[in-house]
Scaffold this motif. Structure first.
Motif, short mmCIF file in Angstrom:
data_model
loop_
_atom_site.label_atom_id
_atom_site.label_comp_id
_atom_site.label_asym_id
_atom_site.label_seq_id
_atom_site.Cartn_x
_atom_site.Cartn_y
_atom_site.Cartn_z
N GLY A 88 10.35 8.28 5.04
CA GLY A 88 11.84 8.53 5.55
C GLY A 88 12.36 9.79 5.01
O GLY A 88 13.58 9.91 5.00
N CYS A 89 11.47 10.69 4.63
CA CYS A 89 11.78 12.03 4.22
C CYS A 89 11.63 12.97 5.15
O CYS A 89 11.04 13.01 6.20
N GLY A 105 1.36 17.73 -3.38
CA GLY A 105 0.15 17.23 -4.28
C GLY A 105 -0.01 15.90 -4.41
O GLY A 105 0.89 14.89 -3.67
N PRO A 106 -1.08 15.37 -4.89
CA PRO A 106 -1.27 14.09 -4.93
C PRO A 106 -0.57 13.21 -5.90
O PRO A 106 0.12 13.81 -6.75
N PHE A 107 -0.49 11.82 -5.69
CA PHE A 107 0.41 11.01 -6.69
C PHE A 107 1.91 11.58 -6.65
O PHE A 107 2.58 11.23 -7.53
N VAL A 108 2.25 12.08 -5.63
CA VAL A 108 3.71 12.08 -5.72
C VAL A 108 4.30 11.17 -4.69
O VAL A 108 3.89 10.73 -3.96
N GLU A 109 5.65 10.89 -4.90
CA GLU A 109 6.46 9.79 -4.31
C GLU A 109 7.53 10.58 -4.01
O GLU A 109 8.38 11.36 -4.67
N ILE A 110 7.97 10.43 -2.54
CA ILE A 110 9.12 11.37 -1.82
C ILE A 110 9.93 10.08 -1.17
O ILE A 110 9.09 9.65 -0.24
N GLN A 111 11.23 9.86 -1.53
CA GLN A 111 11.79 8.51 -0.89
C GLN A 111 12.51 8.93 0.13
O GLN A 111 12.82 10.13 0.55
N ARG A 112 13.32 7.74 0.68
CA ARG A 112 13.97 8.12 2.04
C ARG A 112 15.21 9.06 2.04
O ARG A 112 15.97 9.05 0.72
N SER A 113 15.24 9.80 2.94
CA SER A 113 16.64 10.77 2.99
C SER A 113 16.29 11.85 2.30
O SER A 113 17.37 12.77 2.38
N VAL A 114 15.18 12.10 1.59
CA VAL A 114 15.05 13.52 0.85
C VAL A 114 14.71 14.51 1.85
O VAL A 114 14.07 14.12 2.97
N LYS A 115 15.35 15.86 1.64
CA LYS A 115 15.05 16.76 2.50
C LYS A 115 14.38 17.99 1.53
O LYS A 115 15.08 18.35 0.53
N ILE A 116 13.36 18.74 2.14
CA ILE A 116 12.77 19.71 1.31
C ILE A 116 12.62 20.74 2.33
O ILE A 116 12.09 20.70 3.15
N GLY A 117 13.11 21.96 1.90
CA GLY A 117 13.02 23.18 2.71
C GLY A 117 11.54 23.74 2.78
O GLY A 117 10.67 23.41 1.83
N ALA A 118 11.65 24.65 3.56
CA ALA A 118 10.29 25.32 3.86
C ALA A 118 9.52 26.31 2.79
O ALA A 118 10.23 26.55 1.73
N ARG A 119 8.50 26.12 2.62
CA ARG A 119 7.56 26.86 1.59
C ARG A 119 7.81 26.41 0.31
O ARG A 119 7.66 27.02 -0.78
N ALA A 133 0.79 -1.27 -0.07
CA ALA A 133 -0.04 -0.01 0.00
C ALA A 133 0.96 1.23 0.14
O ALA A 133 1.81 1.30 0.61
N SER A 134 0.45 2.36 -0.66
CA SER A 134 1.07 3.38 -0.63
C SER A 134 0.39 4.13 0.73
O SER A 134 -0.47 3.80 1.08
N GLY A 135 1.34 5.16 1.01
CA GLY A 135 0.98 5.86 2.28
C GLY A 135 2.10 6.67 2.76
O GLY A 135 3.25 7.12 1.89
N ILE A 136 2.20 7.04 4.11
CA ILE A 136 3.17 7.78 4.58
C ILE A 136 3.60 7.12 5.81
O ILE A 136 2.95 6.59 6.66
N LYS A 137 4.86 7.05 5.84
CA LYS A 137 5.66 6.24 6.76
C LYS A 137 7.01 6.72 7.15
O LYS A 137 7.87 7.07 6.26
N ASP A 138 7.49 7.06 8.47
CA ASP A 138 8.57 7.59 9.07
C ASP A 138 9.03 8.83 8.30
O ASP A 138 10.15 9.26 8.21
N THR A 150 0.92 20.73 3.97
CA THR A 150 -0.41 20.15 3.41
C THR A 150 0.10 19.26 2.51
O THR A 150 1.14 19.14 1.71
N VAL A 151 -0.51 17.97 2.73
CA VAL A 151 -0.63 16.63 1.87
C VAL A 151 -1.80 16.50 1.31
O VAL A 151 -2.67 16.29 1.90
N VAL A 152 -1.85 16.02 -0.14
CA VAL A 152 -3.01 15.81 -0.67
C VAL A 152 -2.60 14.29 -0.87
O VAL A 152 -1.99 13.83 -1.91
N GLN A 153 -3.68 13.25 -0.51
CA GLN A 153 -3.50 12.18 -0.69
C GLN A 153 -4.02 11.58 -1.97
O GLN A 153 -5.07 12.31 -2.66
N PRO A 154 -3.84 10.51 -2.76
CA PRO A 154 -2.78 9.58 -2.16
C PRO A 154 -1.34 10.06 -2.74
O PRO A 154 -1.13 10.47 -3.67
#
Length: 154
Positions: free
Chosen positions: A32-33, A42-56, A10-15, A23-27
């Motif tokens: 690990g990010c 936004g929806p249908f996004v995949e962000i993998q382990r150890s990725v870091k995304i800055g503010a705004r 299943a897709s989802g949000i983990k760790d 704001t996160v729009v599912q799915p």
């Protein structure tokens, strides 16, 4: 042939770690990010382990951000943007051999247009990447870049 797979994930949000006001729009598939304050995913996004995304920073639908990517603050990632960490340096996919993967660093105030592909590079602050561009080399000078391969146009 059968009606069901042997393994169904299943897709989802983990760790994942989130700053304030995210704001996160599912799915979505986030694991690990780290997502900074006031980001939009936004929806249908995949962000993998150890990725870091800055503010705004805003990540629009159908984008893929693989391991070894860091994105600064106040960025815009358009619809369908693909980040790549495997350059097939041995003539084919690394098949999970992370020693063959390379990293990507995106500065602050970077906008990446829809359907762009970002290979393992560094992009400095205050850059615009045009829709559909393919970034194959690091960008060290602010400006507007477009094409395949991407080049400075303004």
């Amino acid at each position: 042939m059968k009606n069901t797979p042997d393994r169904l994930l299943a897709s989802g949000i983990k760790d994942a770690l989130f700053g304030e006001g995210v704001t996160v729009v599912q799915p979505v598939n986030l694991y690990g990010c780290e997502i900074g304050d006031q980001c939009f995913i936004g929806p249908f996004v995949e962000i993998q382990r150890s990725v870091k995304i800055g503010a705004r920073t805003k990540v629009q639908s159908h984008s893929f951000i693989c391991e070894l990517v860091t994105i600064g603050s106040d960025c815009f990632i358009g619809h369908g943007v693909m980040f790549v960490n495997d350059t097939f340096q041995k003539g084919g996919p690394a098949r999970g051999d992370k020693s063959l993967w390379k990293s990507t660093q995106i500065g602050n105030h970077v906008s990446i247009g829809s359907n762009a592909t970002i290979l393992p590079v560094s992009i400095c602050d205050h850059v615009v990447i045009g829709a559909g561009a393919v970034v194959t080399k690091s960008i060290h000078e602010p400006g507007v870049y477009a094409g395949s391969p991407a080049r400075k146009i303004k």
